[in-house]
Write an enzyme that holds these catalytic residues in place. Structure first.
Site, short mmCIF file in Angstrom:
data_model
loop_
_atom_site.label_atom_id
_atom_site.label_comp_id
_atom_site.label_asym_id
_atom_site.label_seq_id
_atom_site.Cartn_x
_atom_site.Cartn_y
_atom_site.Cartn_z
N VAL A 1 0.84 -1.21 0.00
CA VAL A 1 0.00 0.00 0.00
C VAL A 1 0.87 1.25 0.00
CG1 VAL A 1 -1.82 1.28 1.20
CG2 VAL A 1 -1.91 -1.21 1.11
N CYS A 2 1.95 1.23 0.76
CA CYS A 2 2.84 2.40 0.79
C CYS A 2 3.44 2.66 -0.59
CB CYS A 2 3.95 2.20 1.81
SG CYS A 2 3.36 2.08 3.51
#
Length: 160
Positions: A53-54
């Site tokens: 996600v980052c």
């Protein structure tokens, strides 16, 4: 844990080490909030380099960087990893915004976004040219983030 600042609050100054990919060179420097006075600043706190996600979030912001910068804003990614990790992350993903290291989570604590297990909550803060908090998005779990288009819409409110 401290509370997150409220909209309209003045954000306290801080200094963090970091770096920015410029061509093939990763330029290391210290970054301070006070040096950004006079223009909007987007702080994108993320839990870790090279996590799914980052990576999606920071790649999204890097892809939208020209538009964010054309709105007058600077974008900083901030996480607890060291500058060496940030350099690898920036090189591997072609990230063009500065990535800052908050290894002691001091700045994350001042924003009230530290969290057990993950270190910090995924959060985005837009700070106006007078160092006041204009907008924020703080997640409880951390699987979502506002897209660059949302950040641009909030930046537009600063100029109208």
């Amino acid at each position: 844990m401290a509370n997150t600042p409220k909209i309209g609050d003045t954000v306290g100054d801080f200094r963090l080490p970091g770096g920015r990919l410029d061509g093939e060179t990763f330029q290391r420097a210290d970054y301070t909030l006070c040096e950004q006075r006079g223009k909007p600043l987007i702080l994108a706190f993320y839990p870790g380099d090279d996590t799914p996600v980052c990576t999606a979030q920071l790649c999204s912001y890097s892809d939208g960087l020209a538009e964010l910068e054309s709105a007058g804003a600077t974008v900083w990614g901030i996480s607890p990893q060291g500058v060496d990790s940030h350099e690898r992350f920036a090189r591997n993903r072609g990230l063009r915004m500065p990535l800052l290291s908050d290894e002691g989570r001091t700045v994350a604590r001042s924003f009230g976004i530290t969290a057990p297990l993950i270190g910090l909550r995924r959060s985005v803060f837009i700070i106006d040219s007078d160092s006041r908090l204009h907008w924020k998005h703080v997640t409880a779990v951390g699987a979502t983030y506002p897209p660059a288009t949302t950040l641009n819409a909030h930046l537009d409110c600063l100029t109208t």
